[in-house]
Design an enzyme around this catalytic site. Structure first.
Site, PDB file in Angstrom:
ATOM      1  N   HIS A 132       0.787  -1.184   0.094  1.00 14.89           N
ATOM      2  CA  HIS A 132      -0.062   0.005  -0.007  1.00 14.89           C
ATOM      3  C   HIS A 132       0.813   1.219  -0.003  1.00 14.89           C
ATOM      4  O   HIS A 132       2.122   1.318   0.215  1.00 14.89           O
ATOM      5  CB  HIS A 132      -0.840   0.153   1.269  1.00 14.89           C
ATOM      6  CG  HIS A 132      -1.629  -1.215   1.404  1.00 14.89           C
ATOM      7  ND1 HIS A 132      -2.927  -1.427   0.782  1.00 14.89           N
ATOM      8  CD2 HIS A 132      -1.845  -2.371   2.020  1.00 14.89           C
ATOM      9  CE1 HIS A 132      -3.695  -2.338   1.008  1.00 14.89           C
ATOM     10  NE2 HIS A 132      -2.736  -2.977   1.965  1.00 14.89           N
ATOM     11  N   ASP A 135      -1.565   8.778  -1.134  1.00 13.30           N
ATOM     12  CA  ASP A 135      -1.341   9.803  -2.172  1.00 13.30           C
ATOM     13  C   ASP A 135      -2.246  11.102  -1.553  1.00 13.30           C
ATOM     14  O   ASP A 135      -3.324  10.925  -1.457  1.00 13.30           O
ATOM     15  CB  ASP A 135      -1.961   9.552  -3.680  1.00 13.30           C
ATOM     16  CG  ASP A 135      -2.437  10.630  -4.361  1.00 13.30           C
ATOM     17  OD1 ASP A 135      -2.010  11.732  -4.059  1.00 13.30           O
ATOM     18  OD2 ASP A 135      -2.627  10.460  -5.622  1.00 13.30           O
ATOM     19  N   HIS A 137      -3.893  14.560  -1.778  1.00 14.57           N
ATOM     20  CA  HIS A 137      -4.235  15.617  -2.739  1.00 14.57           C
ATOM     21  C   HIS A 137      -3.697  17.072  -2.304  1.00 14.57           C
ATOM     22  O   HIS A 137      -3.684  17.859  -3.010  1.00 14.57           O
ATOM     23  CB  HIS A 137      -5.708  15.482  -3.090  1.00 14.57           C
ATOM     24  CG  HIS A 137      -6.083  14.227  -4.174  1.00 14.57           C
ATOM     25  ND1 HIS A 137      -7.337  14.345  -4.495  1.00 14.57           N
ATOM     26  CD2 HIS A 137      -5.373  13.263  -4.428  1.00 14.57           C
ATOM     27  CE1 HIS A 137      -7.557  13.112  -5.302  1.00 14.57           C
ATOM     28  NE2 HIS A 137      -6.433  12.513  -5.028  1.00 14.57           N
ATOM     29  N   HIS A 172      -5.757   9.031  -0.442  1.00 16.49           N
ATOM     30  CA  HIS A 172      -6.002   7.498  -0.593  1.00 16.49           C
ATOM     31  C   HIS A 172      -4.713   6.748  -1.038  1.00 16.49           C
ATOM     32  O   HIS A 172      -3.658   7.057  -1.465  1.00 16.49           O
ATOM     33  CB  HIS A 172      -6.880   7.577  -2.078  1.00 16.49           C
ATOM     34  CG  HIS A 172      -6.452   8.213  -3.319  1.00 16.49           C
ATOM     35  ND1 HIS A 172      -5.633   7.273  -4.197  1.00 16.49           N
ATOM     36  CD2 HIS A 172      -6.378   9.365  -4.089  1.00 16.49           C
ATOM     37  CE1 HIS A 172      -5.498   7.944  -5.286  1.00 16.49           C
ATOM     38  NE2 HIS A 172      -5.868   9.087  -4.962  1.00 16.49           N
ATOM     39  N   CYS A 173      -5.085   5.401  -1.224  1.00 19.71           N
ATOM     40  CA  CYS A 173      -4.054   4.493  -1.580  1.00 19.71           C
ATOM     41  C   CYS A 173      -3.844   4.558  -2.772  1.00 19.71           C
ATOM     42  O   CYS A 173      -4.963   4.500  -3.718  1.00 19.71           O
ATOM     43  CB  CYS A 173      -4.305   3.278  -0.729  1.00 19.71           C
ATOM     44  SG  CYS A 173      -3.102   1.953  -1.213  1.00 19.71           S
ATOM     45  N   HIS A 182      -7.734  -0.569  -4.748  1.00 17.42           N
ATOM     46  CA  HIS A 182      -7.523  -0.126  -3.155  1.00 17.42           C
ATOM     47  C   HIS A 182      -8.550   1.164  -2.876  1.00 17.42           C
ATOM     48  O   HIS A 182      -9.122   1.156  -1.757  1.00 17.42           O
ATOM     49  CB  HIS A 182      -6.096   0.129  -3.131  1.00 17.42           C
ATOM     50  CG  HIS A 182      -5.210  -0.695  -2.990  1.00 17.42           C
ATOM     51  ND1 HIS A 182      -4.302  -0.822  -2.012  1.00 17.42           N
ATOM     52  CD2 HIS A 182      -5.139  -1.701  -3.891  1.00 17.42           C
ATOM     53  CE1 HIS A 182      -3.616  -2.259  -2.330  1.00 17.42           C
ATOM     54  NE2 HIS A 182      -4.205  -2.587  -3.409  1.00 17.42           N
ATOM     55  N   MET A 187      -9.781   2.346   0.874  1.00 16.58           N
ATOM     56  CA  MET A 187      -8.484   3.055   1.071  1.00 16.58           C
ATOM     57  C   MET A 187      -8.718   4.627   0.760  1.00 16.58           C
ATOM     58  O   MET A 187      -7.996   4.839  -0.197  1.00 16.58           O
ATOM     59  CB  MET A 187      -7.359   2.326   0.705  1.00 16.58           C
ATOM     60  CG  MET A 187      -6.982   1.283   1.622  1.00 16.58           C
ATOM     61  SD  MET A 187      -5.332   0.754   1.231  1.00 16.58           S
ATOM     62  CE  MET A 187      -4.330   1.673   2.599  1.00 16.58           C
ATOM     63  N   HIS A 292     -27.138  16.819  -0.465  1.00 12.36           N
ATOM     64  CA  HIS A 292     -28.385  17.582  -0.187  1.00 12.36           C
ATOM     65  C   HIS A 292     -28.961  17.357   1.199  1.00 12.36           C
ATOM     66  O   HIS A 292     -28.779  16.163   1.364  1.00 12.36           O
ATOM     67  CB  HIS A 292     -29.604  17.280  -1.280  1.00 12.36           C
ATOM     68  CG  HIS A 292     -30.847  17.838  -1.005  1.00 12.36           C
ATOM     69  ND1 HIS A 292     -31.220  19.049  -1.594  1.00 12.36           N
ATOM     70  CD2 HIS A 292     -31.885  17.442  -0.377  1.00 12.36           C
ATOM     71  CE1 HIS A 292     -32.335  19.404  -1.097  1.00 12.36           C
ATOM     72  NE2 HIS A 292     -32.867  18.556  -0.477  1.00 12.36           N
ATOM     73  N   GLU A 316     -28.852  24.518  -2.523  1.00 13.77           N
ATOM     74  CA  GLU A 316     -29.898  23.479  -2.061  1.00 13.77           C
ATOM     75  C   GLU A 316     -29.285  22.046  -2.278  1.00 13.77           C
ATOM     76  O   GLU A 316     -29.410  21.165  -1.301  1.00 13.77           O
ATOM     77  CB  GLU A 316     -31.119  23.555  -3.070  1.00 13.77           C
ATOM     78  CG  GLU A 316     -30.831  23.495  -4.701  1.00 13.77           C
ATOM     79  CD  GLU A 316     -31.870  23.496  -5.487  1.00 13.77           C
ATOM     80  OE1 GLU A 316     -32.221  24.317  -6.364  1.00 13.77           O
ATOM     81  OE2 GLU A 316     -32.955  22.587  -5.267  1.00 13.77           O
ATOM     82  N   THR A 317     -28.518  21.982  -3.464  1.00 11.73           N
ATOM     83  CA  THR A 317     -27.811  20.798  -3.788  1.00 11.73           C
ATOM     84  C   THR A 317     -26.242  21.320  -4.116  1.00 11.73           C
ATOM     85  O   THR A 317     -26.184  22.141  -4.824  1.00 11.73           O
ATOM     86  CB  THR A 317     -28.270  19.901  -4.875  1.00 11.73           C
ATOM     87  OG1 THR A 317     -29.611  19.669  -4.088  1.00 11.73           O
ATOM     88  CG2 THR A 317     -27.723  18.382  -4.814  1.00 11.73           C
ATOM     89  N   HIS A 343     -28.312  13.211  -3.760  1.00 10.28           N
ATOM     90  CA  HIS A 343     -29.399  13.514  -4.390  1.00 10.28           C
ATOM     91  C   HIS A 343     -29.450  13.133  -5.994  1.00 10.28           C
ATOM     92  O   HIS A 343     -30.258  13.366  -6.685  1.00 10.28           O
ATOM     93  CB  HIS A 343     -29.809  15.182  -4.390  1.00 10.28           C
ATOM     94  CG  HIS A 343     -31.035  15.367  -4.493  1.00 10.28           C
ATOM     95  ND1 HIS A 343     -31.881  15.067  -5.449  1.00 10.28           N
ATOM     96  CD2 HIS A 343     -32.055  15.797  -3.411  1.00 10.28           C
ATOM     97  CE1 HIS A 343     -33.422  15.294  -5.023  1.00 10.28           C
ATOM     98  NE2 HIS A 343     -33.282  15.789  -3.991  1.00 10.28           N
TER      99      HIS A 343
HETATM  100 CU   LIG Z   1      -3.880  -0.116  -0.472  1.00  3.06          CU
END
Ligand SMILES: [Cu+2]
Length: 377
Positions: A132, A135, A137, A172-173, A182, A187, A292, A316-317, A343
């Site tokens: 594993h 990452d 962002h 995330h992985c 993954h 993950m 929503h 609203e959304t 929604h």
């Molecule tokens: Cu992983």
């Protein structure tokens, strides 16, 4: 015993080629980066900075933090332990061989302030089967840290990055050859990088919250047998090829909040009081979503989660693209049970993407009243 999943750094390309046809086009970069130290660099001297160790908590809750920075930038230490484990994802006993950060789907939310340094220890216990990494962002360079954190079972890595951009960001992985598997096995999580001065409406008004909740939306792709029943597997590795087939249909069998149908409804409802302002953080690492709040609104919404943008008001959304974490601030004005949903209502009502807020307090008759309750005409 060697399986295609117990690959070493040196055999990443071989393993990747054996595992997925698409992978080699993406992977050489990752594999190369993980084998080599970062290019020529002058180590940054951060010895003058204070350090803070944070104990993470499982979502929907968020570890204690201040909304404004309480001093100059510091090094904030976190630890994530990867756990491969079976999880039940609905009330019919459907199982996934989940991959998790710290045992929860999503992984825990981390909070720092802009220009703090995140120092993450990523532990892959030797009881796990797979390789594993992580990452972020919110990080800059080396595939978001993915290239520097590839850990085999029994290994750990420590990554430090400077949180230069304010906002909520997915992590995330992303292991070579198996990224979507993954991510869709659980993950993923999010980090919130608050502006040092806290949140504002973009026009000079400070915005604060009384509570913060973290909702991680997850699409699962569970294989079925010939009779249409969901299959179970002894190990995560064994589930791989069938799961990949379902993933390639782009049709999830489950879309849930916080790891399972009903994880945030009924007795597990998110709580608030009338007059309280709640910050709702919502991530989806793989698919688009559109939160929503039924019977409420988003007073201030950063749909793509980045706090240097002026928030949208009175929504609203709102739309959160896959691979993004959004933020919405709402002050509850009425008591009752509110459903908080994706929604796309099929995804909410049929596949599971729904939560409840249980709000206590005084009813405001001016905002709404029942002039006449339903009765026969
Ligand atoms: Cu992983």
């Amino acid at each position: 015993m060697t399986t295609p999943f117990q690959i070493t750094r040196r055999s990443i390309l071989v393993g990747a080629a054996a595992i997925g046809a698409i992978a080699p086009a993406i992977l050489p970069l990752a594999a190369k980066a993980s084998e080599e130290p970062p290019a020529e660099m002058k180590p940054a001297d951060l010895s003058h900075l204070l350090r803070k160790k944070v104990e993470l908590v499982a979502p929907p809750f968020v570890h204690h933090h201040t909304q404004k920075a309480d001093g100059p930038p510091k090094i904030v230490e976190f630890e994530l332990v990867i756990q491969e484990k079976k999880m039940v994802i609905d009330d019919e006993g459907t199982e996934v061989n989940a991959m998790t950060f710290n045992g929860s789907v999503p992984g825990p939310l981390m909070v720092v302030h802009q220009n703090d340094y995140v120092e993450l220890t990523l532990v892959n216990p030797d009881t796990n089967e797979l390789q594993h990494n992580i990452d972020f962002h919110s990080a800059t360079g080396a595939l978001g840290g993915g290239a520097l954190t590839v850990v085999n079972p029994g290994e750990k890595a420590v990554l430090r990055f400077k949180a230069t951009k304010a906002g909520v960001f997915v992590y995330h992985c992303a292991p070579p050859g198996m990224v979507p598997w993954h991510v869709t096995s659980g993950m993923n999580g999010a980090i919130m990088v608050l502006p040092r001065e806290g949140l504002t409406d973009g026009h000079g008004k400070e915005l604060t919250y009384d509570r913060v909740y973290y909702v991680g939306e997850q699409d699962f792709y569970v294989p079925r047998d010939e009779e249409g029943n969901f299959k179970k597997y002894d190990s995560v590795g064994e589930s791989y090829s069938d799961t990949l087939e379902v993933m390639r249909t782009l049709t999830p069998t489950h879309i849930v909040f916080n790891g399972a149908v009903g994880a945030l409804t009924g007795d597990h409802a998110l709580e608030a009081k009338v007059g309280e302002t709640v910050l709702i953080l919502h991530s989806q690492a793989n698919r688009d979503t559109r939160p929503h709040l039924i019977g409420g609104h988003g007073d201030y919404v950063w749909a793509t989660g980045k706090f240097r943008n002026v928030p949208d008001v009175d929504q609203e959304t709102w739309f959160i693209p896959g691979g993004t974490a959004g933020a919405a601030l709402y002050t509850f004005e009425q008591p009752g049970i509110y459903a908080y949903v994706n929604h796309n209502l099929i995804e909410a009502f049929e596949l599971g993407a729904a939560a409840h807020f249980k709000v206590t307090g005084e009813w405001n008759d001016d905002l709404m009243t029942a002039i006449s309750t339903p009765e026969g005409s």
